[in-house]
Design an enzyme around this catalytic site. Structure first.
Site, PDB file in Angstrom:
ATOM      1  CE1 TYR A 175      18.921  82.688  48.226  1.00 19.69           C
ATOM      2  CE2 TYR A 175      19.342  80.834  49.678  1.00 19.69           C
ATOM      3  CZ  TYR A 175      18.687  81.378  48.595  1.00 19.69           C
ATOM      4  OH  TYR A 175      17.821  80.601  47.878  1.00 19.69           O
TER       5      TYR A 175
ATOM      6  CE  LYS B 140      13.027  66.210  48.234  1.00 19.75           C
ATOM      7  NZ  LYS B 140      13.927  66.630  49.337  1.00 19.75           N
TER       8      LYS B 140
ATOM      9  CG  ASP C  51      12.895  70.030  48.937  1.00 19.97           C
ATOM     10  OD1 ASP C  51      13.816  70.519  48.256  1.00 19.97           O
ATOM     11  OD2 ASP C  51      13.078  69.315  49.933  1.00 19.97           O
TER      12      ASP C  51
ATOM     13  CG  HIS D 239      17.444  70.830  47.608  1.00 20.52           C
ATOM     14  ND1 HIS D 239      16.448  71.749  47.768  1.00 20.52           N
ATOM     15  CD2 HIS D 239      18.543  71.522  47.240  1.00 20.52           C
ATOM     16  CE1 HIS D 239      16.940  72.960  47.521  1.00 20.52           C
ATOM     17  NE2 HIS D 239      18.201  72.848  47.196  1.00 20.52           N
TER      18      HIS D 239
ATOM     19  CE1 TYR E 254      27.022  77.012  48.943  1.00 19.56           C
ATOM     20  CE2 TYR E 254      24.816  76.221  48.447  1.00 19.56           C
ATOM     21  CZ  TYR E 254      25.793  76.540  49.369  1.00 19.56           C
ATOM     22  OH  TYR E 254      25.545  76.385  50.707  1.00 19.56           O
ATOM     23  CG  HIS E 255      22.724  75.116  43.729  1.00 12.66           C
ATOM     24  ND1 HIS E 255      23.203  76.100  42.890  1.00 12.66           N
ATOM     25  CD2 HIS E 255      21.978  75.726  44.659  1.00 12.66           C
ATOM     26  CE1 HIS E 255      22.735  77.263  43.295  1.00 12.66           C
ATOM     27  NE2 HIS E 255      21.990  77.077  44.362  1.00 12.66           N
TER      28      HIS E 255
END
Lengths: 717, 320
Positions: A82, A591, A595, A597, A236-237
């Site tokens: 990736y 944040k 982004d 996350h 995954y996340h």
């Protein structure tokens, strides 16, 4: 149990107890998933399975042993790294180099503005352009990205969920303008919006219209792009956000079920699209658990799809991509990450993945360099060429332990799937915020285990390197990237047929109102050089933009520290602070930028609150100006900025400026946490950042440092 | 005081620092705070203070975001005071109101302050009243006071505001049983939220239920309680809300009810301050004399009855 084996087990147990001086029953260890691991497994453990079938074969029901009969003995897994950063030109160069060095498929990382449907010239995305992925504003960028890469021969995976429509449309048009018909395009678009609402937060529209868009893409590709995977259902996340393996497995499959229903509601037969559904899992450091997870995933999916009435065998088979865990990487002693990634890669292979990305060791610090990317790729090439792991299919089949673990994971995941079904499916559960909260709870527990030392992380909380090595990192000059992109947008906007673009965008808005398939009108608009931002806005007129409500867990972190000396020391400092200052230390955790996350920010917020701080939480996607207003109105002592997407060099100075614009005498201190290369530390300190906390920092130590900094700062007044 | 001037100029940092002072538990801060409030209260501004309450899950914050956005587009200046519960165990709090007020928190015409409840009764923290006086002096047109949950908080909150609003969800007819008479005396407006999508019919029905129930409780000389239907997510019905608020304010002003309420509230405030001072004085005396542990021991040993002990301690404590 026969008498004989019973006798020998009893003998073994006695010897075990003698050697360990422990009662056998107390010798179990509990995993994050709440599974008790025994010191030994026997043939007896293989009995009474309800999911795993003991005598199955690869490529056969229930596909526990692999989706294909021949697996790697015929063709090894695809090495699919990736990557993507800055401009399309630079990413294209990087891709071509990688393909020459043995990589087989491409996997494109887009920058956050593209994910969220903003053009590079939008003020909102100032700090994010070209960071953590490549900036794509129009089809021209997409064409440059695949320059000299024939799209009829290269399978391309695209991690895109928010702005799926304009990005997939651009990919199709780029192919056509290369002379490749869309029916020949192969690859995958992630198109998994549900997990965005749970963990990754790069959505644009609210859940319902977002689900409609997912179904539109499944419908369109099932008819016109037979070689293209319409979705990559991603756990995954979730693991990256802190989910344990049971949560990751259950929520991913439950997401898959929701997509199947969405597609079927369009009138498609399940076998029309199910063979093109693909999956994506994270592989962490719990070696056998990860292997069992992939085996359990295939077992459960076959059962689920059979229940949906699938008749085509290919509909029953779960095919997956895997990536080694990013969150298992540490900033401290970073060369350890090469070793972690190697074991994780071996797990993925023993679990039978179809393709794999191995992380570069420097990814806890910055974007990979050419050199670190090479090591990551070679990790897989060595596995394929030197170790012999491709010669035997599913070599761990029949292992008492691995089979039992596969069964137990399946059982636990199935219970959660049933719970979600009772709630009415994943869209409803996500809207109610349940999965997000469960994942955050799991994340906080894991963090507490590391901080309290009950889980060892080599080089971080034990066996520390007295001489930390310094590592060269890739630096993105995001102002330059942004300027380049803005120029390109301007040129295109001047040369295109303005009226035709407007008309195409109006058609798209109408299609959204009429609830017809949106991909075809998107392709038309993109062909005429409408930008990603314009296409996204045309739909926003009808759907609106989604803002998530934020729920938080509390008490989970503190529970792991009852009686802990360091924890109590901070608690006491907080009380002393309150007595001296008339209120508790107050910290705004934010944040900034695009982004989404927010695992780190959430963990810091909940654990600081558990230590007695007053913690303000800001919404996602704030600009530095918004953060400054929020901080000053609430008169906080400190702002903690969490950054994972490399925007800090632009956004932090902007924040400082915004603070002094509102209050020239502002005494608010700023600390930064997240992925920050050491090279940037000096820059940040020069910009008056008071403290920097990298990944793997101990939160109790952070809290103590913050309270000390605040006290020092106040005593200066 | 320079601080007063800066508040009156509407300087954000000055307003924020002043609110910190009135919330502070430090003696020196409290003294400045008293001076400050005494000055500010002499020249009241034009603010209308509105209380919002309602059970969890009815979309209170979403409503405030939606209604607030509507007001700021009409060029009103809006201050919001929200109280978040502090943890009973750690004393810390997570103040997450702004995550639910994304749009208005960015708007330059708003000032949003969250305050940890610090265990104060009724979800209204120490200093909320004073904070609203500061925002009034700073020129805010409306001040919203948001409280947590339903119960005690209404009574406390209604003593701080000019208009009290209860937000409810569709299908909450049953809750009406629980709310009963008490709440109708405090609430001026009932807002039924979630009048959208599948819930529309249910919402209309709930509004009708409230209307009939409220007319039943209506006193002769009282204004009719208003029941309004809104959808916070679709931002519909907001015009009605502001119209109704203005209407009630005007009527109350004409009839003198507006001033009467503020006078009652002042009385309540004075009483509260006096009680607080007495209570903290008494607490100090109790601790210094150590009577409670001394006499409870006697009760345990059966040397005296519980009530005898209470009487003796009370007499001894009140004696100068």
């Amino acid at each position: 149990m026969t008498n004989k084996s019973n006798n020998s087990f009893n003998t073994w147990q006695k010897s075990f107890e003698k050697e360990t001086k422990k009662n056998y029953r107390d010798a179990k260890s509990e995993t994050d998933e709440g599974i008790d691991i025994k010191p030994v497994y026997t043939k007896d453990d293989l009995e009474n399975f309800s999911f795993v079938e003991n005598n199955s074969l690869p490529g056969q029901w229930p596909y526990t042993r692999g989706p294909k009969a021949s697996m790697y003995t015929n063709r090894p897994w695809t090495i699919r790294q990736y990557a993507g950063f800055s401009t399309a030109e630079e990413s294209n160069e990087f891709y071509k180099k990688n393909l020459e060095s043995g990589q087989k498929g491409l996997s494109v990382a887009f920058d956050l503005p593209t994910h969220r449907g903003y053009d590079s010239d939008d003020d909102l995305v100032m700090g994010d352009v070209g960071k953590a992925g490549v900036a794509i504003d129009t089809v021209e960028d997409m064409k440059i990205l695949f320059n000299n890469i024939p799209l009829d021969q290269m399978s391309v995976s695209m991690t895109m969920n928010g702005a799926v429509l304009p990005v997939l449309a651009s990919f199709i048009v780029a192919g056509e303008e290369q002379g490749v018909d869309r029916s020949l395009l192969s690859g995958t678009i992630q198109n998994d919006i549900l997990k965005e609402f749970m963990v990754r937060n790069t959505y644009i529209y609210p859940p319902e219209p977002s689900m409609k868009i997912v179904a539109d893409i499944i419908e369109f590709t099932s008819k016109e792009m037979p070689k293209f995977n319409s979705i990559s259902i991603s756990g995954y996340h979730m693991q990256e956000a802190g989910a344990d393996n049971v949560l990751e497995l259950a929520y991913t499959l439950a997401d898959g079920m929701e997509y199947v229903r969405a597609a079927m509601s369009k009138g498609l037969d399940v076998d029309d699209f199910a063979p093109r559904l693909s999956f994506f899992f994270a592989i962490g450091t719990d070696f056998f658990m990860e292997i069992a997870k992939l085996r359990a995933a295939r077992t459960l999916w076959a059962k689920i799809m059979k229940d949906f009435g699938a008749k085509n065998e290919r509909s029953l088979i779960l095919r997956t991509h895997c990536q080694t865990s990013g969150v298992s990487l540490t900033e401290k002693d970073p060369y350890n990450n090469i070793i972690r990634t190697s074991y994780e890669a071996l797990s993925a292979i023993l679990g039978g993945t179809q393709s794999l990305h191995t992380n570069s060791f420097d990814e806890a610090i910055a974007l990979p360099t050419d050199e670190s990317a090479r090591i990551a790729r070679n990790t897989q090439l060595i596995l394929q060429n030197e170790t012999g792991v491709t010669k035997t299919i599913d070599p761990l089949a029949g292992s008492y332990f691995v089979e039992s673990l596969t069964e137990e994971l399946s059982k636990k995941a199935w219970d959660i799937i049933e719970e979600i079904e009772e709630l009415g499916g994943m869209t409803k559960a996500v809207k109610a915020g349940i999965p997000k909260l469960k994942i955050e709870e799991s994340a906080t527990k894991k963090q507490a285990k590391v901080d309290s030392g009950s889980r060892v992380v080599v080089g971080v909380n034990k066996y520390k390197n007295p001489k930390e090595p310094s590592v060269d990192v890739r630096v993105i000059d995001n102002n330059r990237v942004r300027d380049d992109q803005i120029k390109k947008i301007q040129t295109i906007k001047e040369s295109r047929d303005k009226l035709a673009v407007e008309k195409a965008l109006a058609n798209l808005t109408n299609a959204a109102k009429d609830e017809t398939n949106l991909l075809a009108p998107c392709i038309e608009a993109v062909k005429l050089r409408a930008t990603v931002g314009e296409v996204s806005k045309a739909l926003e007129h009808v759907y609106g933009r989604h803002f998530a409500k934020s729920l938080s867990v509390s008490g989970v972190y503190g529970k792991h520290f009852e009686g802990d000396k360091d924890f109590m020391k901070v608690e006491k400092k907080v009380i002393d602070f309150e007595n001296a200052n008339g209120r508790r230390p107050r910290v705004l955790v934010v944040k900034i930028g695009q982004d989404g996350h927010d695992r780190g920010a959430k963990i810091v917020a909940t654990s600081f609150a558990d230590m007695g701080f007053d913690v303000d939480m800001g919404p996602l996607f704030q600009s530095p100006k918004d953060v400054a207003k929020d901080a000053i109105e609430n008169d906080v002592h400190a702002i903690g900025v969490s950054t994972l997407a490399a925007g800090h060099k632009t956004l932090v100075p902007e924040l400082m400026k915004a603070l002094s614009n509102i209050d020239p005498k502002s005494k608010i201190i700023v600390f930064v946490g997240g992925i920050i290369p050491e090279q940037d530390y000096e820059f940040l300190y020069k910009n008056n950042v008071s403290a920097i906390f990298g990944p793997g920092s101990n939160i109790i130590e952070c809290a103590e440092k913050v309270i000390d900094l605040i006290s020092d700062n106040l005593s200066k007044e | 005081m320079e601080l007063i001037e800066n508040i009156q100029k509407g300087e954000r940092a000055a307003i924020a620092k002043a609110i910190t002072l009135v919330e502070s538990s430090k003696d020196s801060d409290q003294q400045i705070s008293r001076q400050l409030i005494s000055e500010l209260i002499k020249k009241p501004g034009k603010s209308i203070r509105i209380g919002f309450s309602g059970p969890p899950g009815v979309g209170k914050s979403t409503f405030i975001e939606s209604f607030g956005s509507y007001l700021v587009t009409q060029n009103y200046k809006l201050g919001i005071l929200a109280v978040d519960p502090s943890s009973q165990i750690t004393g810390g709090s997570i103040l997450g109101d702004k995550t639910r007020m994304v749009e208005i928190s960015k708007n330059p015409n708003t000032f949003i302050r969250s305050t940890p409840s610090r265990g104060a009764l009724g979800g209204i923290s120490m200093g909320t009243r004073e904070a609203s006086i500061i925002l009034d002096a700073a020129g805010y047109d409306f001040i919203f006071i948001e409280t947590v949950g339903v119960g005690q908080s209404e009574i406390v909150a209604s003593n701080l505001v000019d208009i009290f609003t209860l937000i409810v969800g569709p299908g909450s007819g049953d809750e009406l049983q629980g709310i009963k008479k008490g709440i109708t005396e405090y609430a001026d407006i009932f807002i039924v939220n979630k009048n959208d999508g599948e819930l529309k019919i249910e919402a209309s029905k709930t509004a009708a239920d409230y209307k009939s129930a409220l007319s039943y409780y209506k006193k002769l000389d009282e204004l009719e309680k208003q029941v309004l239907l809104v959808s916070a997510i679709e931002q519909t019905g907001m015009e009605d809300v502001i119209k109704t608020i203005n209407q009630i304010v005007n009527q109350n002003k004409q009839k003198g009810i507006f001033e009467e309420r503020r006078a009652d509230q002042l009385e309540f405030w004075i009483e509260e301050e006096v009680k607080n001072i007495i209570a903290s004085d008494i607490t100090k005396r109790l601790t210094s004399k150590g009577n409670i542990s001394k006499y409870s021991e006697k009760v345990m040993k059966n040397e005296m009855s519980m009530y005898e002990a209470v009487e003796t301690i009370t007499k001894d404590t009140l004696k100068q």
